[in-house]
Write an enzyme that holds these catalytic residues in place. Structure first.
Site, short mmCIF file in Angstrom:
data_model
loop_
_atom_site.label_atom_id
_atom_site.label_comp_id
_atom_site.label_asym_id
_atom_site.label_seq_id
_atom_site.Cartn_x
_atom_site.Cartn_y
_atom_site.Cartn_z
N GLY A 16 -2.04 1.46 -11.15
CA GLY A 16 -1.20 2.60 -11.52
C GLY A 16 -1.57 3.92 -10.88
O GLY A 16 -1.28 4.98 -11.44
N SER A 17 -2.16 3.90 -9.68
CA SER A 17 -2.48 5.19 -9.06
C SER A 17 -1.21 5.92 -8.61
O SER A 17 -1.16 7.15 -8.66
CB SER A 17 -3.47 5.03 -7.90
OG SER A 17 -2.88 4.42 -6.80
N HIS B 38 6.30 1.18 -0.85
CA HIS B 38 5.69 0.05 -0.16
C HIS B 38 4.69 0.59 0.86
O HIS B 38 4.99 1.56 1.56
CB HIS B 38 6.76 -0.80 0.53
CG HIS B 38 6.18 -2.00 1.21
ND1 HIS B 38 5.76 -3.11 0.52
CD2 HIS B 38 5.92 -2.24 2.52
CE1 HIS B 38 5.27 -4.00 1.37
NE2 HIS B 38 5.35 -3.49 2.59
N ALA C 55 -1.50 8.75 1.22
CA ALA C 55 -0.16 9.14 1.67
C ALA C 55 0.88 8.75 0.62
O ALA C 55 1.83 9.49 0.36
CB ALA C 55 0.15 8.48 3.01
#
Ligand code: GAR
Length: 216
Positions: free
Chosen positions: A14-15, A111, A175
């Site tokens: 869950g970052s 993704h 990112a």
């Protein structure tokens, strides 16, 4: 327009969820996270949500005989909460057309590659094996083909000498944490419009592309 009621679906750490929770804490953010759902009971992301005071549910795929019944249970939860937008954040179940079509243009995913390169699993190992000089991440609208769909935000991340999948994944993850809140802001704020199967950002601006430098 009020803040868009948003649910985040997770399976683990869950970052990315954390990045979304942090970003949507700002009262002027156009999205409000009203529910976090995990298909795994032990997912650490559930603790992150609870910490942030957001309601959580476990809808465990193992409790259902097939994908349609699992997805119906998800759908019931989302409708009961009046959810308007759904973010997939490390949600590791393939969704069927039933669910994807019900949320068409209101369902986004992140993704860890520059799609359409390297969809699916083992992204970083495959990027290293291919010898690409850049990889990155993509926030996109979800379509029924896995990890494909109109692109909202991308970030390019360099592949460095000596990278292994873990090192590269960590650089790309930084990112991701920058891109996902931007993507959600654009969608919730109504600035990301789909024309054909491309996303046009309101005001004629180019869709956001971010370059992440090695010393980030
Ligand atoms: C992230 O790297 C996300 O891009 C990836 O799973 C990780 C989840 O991490 N998702 C996919 O590969 C989807 N095809 P997180 O739980 O810490 O956000």
């Amino acid at each position: 327009m009020g803040r868009r009621r948003t649910a985040v679906l997770i399976s683990g750490r869950g970052s990315n969820l954390q990045a979304l929770l942090d970003a949507t804490r700002a009262p002027d953010h156009p999205a409000e996270i009203v529910r976090v759902i995990s298909n795994r009971a032990g997912a650490f992301g559930l603790e992150r949500a609870a910490q942030a005071g957001v309601a959580t549910s476990v809808v465990a795929h193992r409790d259902y005989p097939d994908r349609p019944s699992f997805e119906r249970a998800l759908q019931e939860r989302l409708l009961a909460d009046g959810v308007e937008l759904v973010c997939l954040a490390g949600f590791m179940r393939v969704l069927t057309p039933y669910f994807v079509d019900a949320w068409r243009d209101r369902l986004i995913n992140i993704h860890p590659s520059l799609l359409p390169a390297f969809p699916g699993l083992d992204t970083h190992a495959r990027a290293l094996a291919a010898g690409v000089r850049f990889t990155g991440c993509t926030v996109h609208f979800v379509r029924t083909e896995v990890d494909l769909g109109p692109i909202i935000v991308q970030a390019a991340v360099p592949v460095l000498e000596g990278d292994d999948p873990e090192r590269l994944a960590a650089r790309v993850l930084e990112a991701e944490h920058r891109c996902y809140p931007i993507g959600l802001r654009l969608v919730a704020g109504g600035q990301a419009r789909i024309e054909g199967e491309r996303v046009v950002i309101a005001g004629g601006a180019h869709p956001p592309g971010i370059t992440i430098h090695p010393d980030l």
